[in-house]
Write a protein that holds these residues in place. Structure first.
Motif, PDB file in Angstrom:
ATOM      1  N   MET A   1      -2.546 -14.094  -4.879  1.00  0.00           N
ATOM      2  CA  MET A   1      -2.121 -12.928  -4.136  1.00  0.00           C
ATOM      3  C   MET A   1      -3.276 -11.947  -3.961  1.00  0.00           C
ATOM      4  SD  MET A   1       1.047 -10.385  -4.896  1.00  0.00           S
ATOM      5  CE  MET A   1       0.559  -8.728  -5.232  1.00  0.00           C
ATOM      6  N   LEU A   2      -3.839 -11.451  -5.045  1.00  0.00           N
ATOM      7  CA  LEU A   2      -4.923 -10.465  -4.960  1.00  0.00           C
ATOM      8  C   LEU A   2      -6.256 -11.103  -5.330  1.00  0.00           C
ATOM      9  CD1 LEU A   2      -3.153  -7.499  -6.767  1.00  0.00           C
ATOM     10  CD2 LEU A   2      -3.602  -7.667  -4.331  1.00  0.00           C
ATOM     11  N   GLU A   6      -9.841  -6.878  -5.388  1.00  0.00           N
ATOM     12  CA  GLU A   6      -8.614  -6.099  -5.226  1.00  0.00           C
ATOM     13  C   GLU A   6      -8.013  -5.739  -6.575  1.00  0.00           C
ATOM     14  OE1 GLU A   6      -7.051  -7.714  -0.886  1.00  0.00           O
ATOM     15  OE2 GLU A   6      -6.676  -8.928  -2.694  1.00  0.00           O
ATOM     16  N   GLN A 106       1.706   5.582  -1.241  1.00  0.00           N
ATOM     17  CA  GLN A 106       0.358   5.599  -0.668  1.00  0.00           C
ATOM     18  C   GLN A 106      -0.052   7.020  -0.283  1.00  0.00           C
ATOM     19  OE1 GLN A 106      -1.581   3.185  -1.010  1.00  0.00           O
ATOM     20  NE2 GLN A 106      -1.084   1.385   0.192  1.00  0.00           N
ATOM     21  N   ALA A 123      -6.244  -0.392   0.726  1.00  0.00           N
ATOM     22  CA  ALA A 123      -5.829  -1.719   1.192  1.00  0.00           C
ATOM     23  C   ALA A 123      -5.332  -2.572   0.022  1.00  0.00           C
ATOM     24  CB  ALA A 123      -6.989  -2.408   1.904  1.00  0.00           C
ATOM     25  N   ALA A 124      -6.025  -2.500  -1.105  1.00  0.00           N
ATOM     26  CA  ALA A 124      -5.611  -3.264  -2.287  1.00  0.00           C
ATOM     27  C   ALA A 124      -4.245  -2.789  -2.784  1.00  0.00           C
ATOM     28  CB  ALA A 124      -6.656  -3.149  -3.392  1.00  0.00           C
ATOM     29  N   ASP A 126      -1.950  -1.237  -1.032  1.00  0.00           N
ATOM     30  CA  ASP A 126      -0.940  -1.599  -0.049  1.00  0.00           C
ATOM     31  C   ASP A 126      -0.495  -3.040  -0.269  1.00  0.00           C
ATOM     32  OD1 ASP A 126       0.673  -1.017   2.296  1.00  0.00           O
ATOM     33  OD2 ASP A 126      -0.654  -2.406   3.336  1.00  0.00           O
ATOM     34  N   LYS A 127      -1.433  -3.915  -0.472  1.00  0.00           N
ATOM     35  CA  LYS A 127      -1.129  -5.321  -0.704  1.00  0.00           C
ATOM     36  C   LYS A 127      -0.356  -5.499  -2.022  1.00  0.00           C
ATOM     37  CE  LYS A 127      -3.559  -9.768  -0.656  1.00  0.00           C
ATOM     38  NZ  LYS A 127      -4.904 -10.378  -0.564  1.00  0.00           N
ATOM     39  N   PHE A 128      -0.801  -4.817  -3.056  1.00  0.00           N
ATOM     40  CA  PHE A 128      -0.153  -4.891  -4.362  1.00  0.00           C
ATOM     41  C   PHE A 128       1.281  -4.358  -4.308  1.00  0.00           C
ATOM     42  CE2 PHE A 128       0.706  -2.342  -8.264  1.00  0.00           C
ATOM     43  CZ  PHE A 128       0.992  -3.395  -9.112  1.00  0.00           C
ATOM     44  N   THR A 130       3.196  -3.928  -1.750  1.00  0.00           N
ATOM     45  CA  THR A 130       4.016  -4.789  -0.899  1.00  0.00           C
ATOM     46  C   THR A 130       4.473  -6.006  -1.688  1.00  0.00           C
ATOM     47  OG1 THR A 130       2.910  -4.009   1.097  1.00  0.00           O
ATOM     48  CG2 THR A 130       4.036  -6.148   1.237  1.00  0.00           C
ATOM     49  N   GLY A 131       3.588  -6.544  -2.514  1.00  0.00           N
ATOM     50  CA  GLY A 131       3.969  -7.657  -3.388  1.00  0.00           C
ATOM     51  C   GLY A 131       5.053  -7.267  -4.368  1.00  0.00           C
TER      52      GLY A 131
END
Length: 141
Positions: A1-2, A6, A106, A123-124, A126-128, A130-131
């Motif tokens: 995932m990361l 990240e 955020q 960005a990291a 946001d990805k985290f 969202t996961g």
């Protein structure tokens, strides 16, 4: 995932938050309620005008859950399973609210960390986050 980088960004931001979970969480909830008033439905126990002590307390619990996710970034499903069960089966939170919470988080991070919260960190996170939201919604299926 990361990616490895990240994960570094996630840890760096968490180090900046650590020790300030309650105020970050309280502001997150206030922003959520202000921007998306329908989300207050799930926080009836806080009342129409939440008491600052109650907001801090619930904000603390909210950010502690994020801290658990940060510590278990490689196994979010296992770490967040009890929380996912609670939200899906007991609280019955509409899963469309999780992205709203992510967005408000955020904003809180950017507002407080400002220049320390780089584009790469955003960005990291946001990805985290969202996961995390995806894991929390998996119990709805």
């Amino acid at each position: 995932m990361l990616s490895a980088q990240e994960r570094v960004h996630i840890a760096q931001v968490w180090d900046l938050i650590a020790g300030h979970e309650a105020p970050f969480g309280a502001e997150l909830l206030l922003r959520l309620f202000t921007a998306y008033p329908s989300t207050k439905t799930y926080f009836r126990h806080l009342g129409d005008y939440p008491d600052p002590v109650q907001l801090l307390s619930h904000g603390q619990r909210l950010l502690e859950a994020v801290g658990v996710a940060v510590q278990h970034v490689d196994n979010l499903r296992a770490a967040l399973s009890p929380l996912a069960d609670l939200h899906a089966h007991v609280l019955r939170v509409d899963p469309s609210n999780f992205p709203l919470l992510v967005h408000c988080f955020q904003v809180v991070l950017a507002a407080h960390l400002q220049g320390e919260f780089t584009v790469e960190m955003q960005a990291a996170w946001d990805k985290f986050l969202t996961g995390v939201a995806v894991v929390l919604t998996e119990k709805y299926r």
